[in-house]
Design an enzyme around this catalytic site. Sequence first.
Site: not given
Ligand SMILES: *Cc1c(COP(=O)(O)O)cnc(C)c1O
Length: 359
Positions: A34, A130, A159, A215, A252, A299, A301
């Site tokens: 992602k 969530r 998760h 994951r 700046y 800055c 850039d």
């Molecule tokens: C982002 C995400 C992960 C990966 O998490 P990490 O901490 O980067 O390993 C796994 N599962 C879900 C649902 C996520 O949104």
Amino acid sequence: MQKTFAEIDLNALAHNLGVVKKKTGNINILAVVKANAYGHGAVEISQRLVREGVSYLGTAFTGEAVALRDEGIKAPILVFFDRDHTEECLHYGLTPLIFDFSSAKKFSAAAGKLKRRLSVHIKVDTGMGRLGLTLSEARKEIPRIAALKNIVVEGLMSHFSEADLRDKTFADEQLNAFLSLRKELRRKGVTVKYSHIANSAAVLSMPSAHLDMVRPGIMLYGYGDDGLKPVLSLKSRILMMKKVPAGTFIGYGRTFVTKRKSIIATVPAGYADGYSRRLSNKGEVLIKGKRAPVIGRVCMDTIMVDVTDIPGVDLDSEVALIGSQGKEKITAADIAEKTGTIAYEVLTSVGPRVRRVYK
Ligand SMILES: *Cc1c(COP(=O)(O)O)cnc(C)c1O
């Protein structure tokens, strides 16, 4: 060609994937790509990961998954955070993550129109607060979802909210809740191909959470354990060098004034490239294997760095904002510590105008 670029080391990526395989004993891996693969470039990263044998890819949104399909990536893709885009989902062969009955029904109807069955994964909230069905909803709704005519429940997932802590009390509670739900669903005749809950932290430190698939995200990119190799370096070159007397204001707001005769280098990378303004008068970059302080405000850039103490610097010298030179190293985690955030945010902040160069 713009001087600032992100160098992406695909062999480091393969090394990190090897660490996942070793830790998990070669089970299925859903590689999380992602947010443009955490800033590294989702297409190139996904292509390499698929070549190295991951079973699944994970994106946040449908558009990210479609972009991968458009580049010819055929691996299964789980879309984490979407409930619409049923047509794209079917057309591009994506796997939606379901977190309520009504969207499951919608997906089933859309698949039915095409005389197809759609594989989905279902998310359960075991303590992240969530997305996901609550445990009591899950007990009731998942059998109903599994009974939908055109839906195949391929996966059950949850998760962790704090698997990165040394104290695993809460993570263990989440895991146990997930496992007892799985058991109960099995009793009710709902079995899935993949149960998965482990993010990087759990891959690294909770073997009991590996289940049928893991994951990992951040660890693929080199963060979370010393045995991993950072994949991204942020590099540039000097645009201008000048000698200035003591008492010269820099940048700046005149937040820095030279205390001695100095040599100041201006580097064309700024907060629009992902180099946080919080690094004003605080950051360091590497030049000729040495640390040079960022002086004055960052800055949009550019940044200014003091190279007075580094001999032999010229316009051809490589500047590493993130990366290593000789014995010196600056990681996204180092920057995160200075700016009060996490490596994830530093990496995903590397801006769209920064060229990604793959090696
Ligand atoms: C982002 C995400 C992960 C990966 O998490 P990490 O901490 O980067 O390993 C796994 N599962 C879900 C649902 C996520 O949104």
